[in-house]
Write a protein that holds these residues in place. Structure first.
Motif, short mmCIF file in Angstrom:
data_model
loop_
_atom_site.label_atom_id
_atom_site.label_comp_id
_atom_site.label_asym_id
_atom_site.label_seq_id
_atom_site.Cartn_x
_atom_site.Cartn_y
_atom_site.Cartn_z
N UNK A 90 -6.98 -6.95 17.50
CA UNK A 90 -6.81 -6.65 16.09
C UNK A 90 -5.51 -5.87 15.89
N UNK A 91 -4.91 -6.03 14.72
CA UNK A 91 -3.69 -5.30 14.41
C UNK A 91 -3.99 -3.88 13.93
N UNK A 92 -5.24 -3.62 13.59
CA UNK A 92 -5.64 -2.30 13.12
C UNK A 92 -6.77 -1.77 13.98
N UNK A 93 -6.94 -0.48 13.98
CA UNK A 93 -8.03 0.15 14.71
C UNK A 93 -9.30 0.12 13.86
N UNK A 94 -10.36 -0.43 14.39
CA UNK A 94 -11.64 -0.47 13.69
C UNK A 94 -12.60 0.49 14.35
N UNK A 95 -13.52 1.06 13.59
CA UNK A 95 -13.78 0.85 12.17
C UNK A 95 -12.71 1.52 11.29
N UNK A 96 -12.57 1.01 10.07
CA UNK A 96 -11.65 1.58 9.09
C UNK A 96 -12.51 2.31 8.06
N UNK A 97 -12.30 3.62 7.96
CA UNK A 97 -13.17 4.45 7.13
C UNK A 97 -12.64 4.69 5.72
N UNK A 98 -11.37 4.49 5.50
CA UNK A 98 -10.77 4.79 4.19
C UNK A 98 -10.41 3.51 3.46
N UNK A 99 -10.53 3.48 2.12
CA UNK A 99 -10.03 2.33 1.35
C UNK A 99 -8.52 2.20 1.55
N UNK A 100 -8.02 0.99 1.50
CA UNK A 100 -6.58 0.74 1.66
C UNK A 100 -6.05 0.01 0.44
N UNK A 101 -4.82 0.33 0.07
CA UNK A 101 -4.21 -0.33 -1.09
C UNK A 101 -3.36 -1.50 -0.62
N UNK A 102 -3.17 -2.44 -1.52
CA UNK A 102 -2.26 -3.54 -1.28
C UNK A 102 -0.90 -3.12 -1.80
N UNK A 103 0.13 -3.22 -0.98
CA UNK A 103 1.48 -2.84 -1.39
C UNK A 103 2.37 -4.04 -1.66
N UNK A 104 1.95 -5.22 -1.23
CA UNK A 104 2.77 -6.41 -1.39
C UNK A 104 1.88 -7.61 -1.61
N UNK A 105 2.26 -8.47 -2.53
CA UNK A 105 1.53 -9.72 -2.77
C UNK A 105 2.53 -10.86 -2.66
N UNK A 106 2.27 -11.78 -1.76
CA UNK A 106 3.11 -12.97 -1.57
C UNK A 106 2.51 -14.11 -2.37
#
Length: 127
Positions: A90-106
């Motif tokens: 995985x590209x991220x460490x799981x579990x993910x505990x915090x909400x994440x925002x989208x910074x870019x939309x393609x």
């Protein structure tokens, strides 16, 4: 990535963090439920590059926006407790505990060109 959008969006936060410059434009958004919003935003050109550096897009037009949708909810799954996930990287460490925002939309046509094999990312959708 959003195949239903025709405007690439970048949050104002990232636009400012990267110290980008652009021209002021009128952004009109039509969203689900026939809702519309209108605002003055910046438009600029950017390039995207993979973390490994083996892929670089052509210049892409982006328009700034305060936020892109609602934050992505936390993902409480820990792969070490699910044997079918053991061999995945995985590209991220799981579990993910915090909400994440989208910074870019393609948006289209870049979304389809990126998803289709042997396509070049270009302003011209016929390429």
């Amino acid at each position: 990535m959003d195949s239903g959008s025709n405007t690439n969006l970048l949050t104002n936060r990232i636009f400012n963090k990267l110290n980008l410059k652009g021209n002021l434009v009128h952004l009109r958004l039509n969203v689900a439920g026939n809702m519309q919003s209108s605002s003055k935003q910046y438009e600029c050109m950017i390039q995207l590059q993979t973390v490994t550096g083996d892929f670089l897009t052509e210049l892409l037009p982006v328009t700034t926006i305060q936020e892109i949708g609602a934050p992505f909810p936390p993902i409480p799954i820990d792969p070490k407790f699910h044997s079918h996930l053991f061999d995945l990287t995985f590209t991220e460490q799981y579990p993910i505990h915090q909400p994440r925002v989208f910074d870019f939309l393609l948006a289209e046509p870049y979304y389809s060109q990126l998803m289709l094999p042997d396509q070049r990312l270009s302003f011209d959708p016929s390429i």
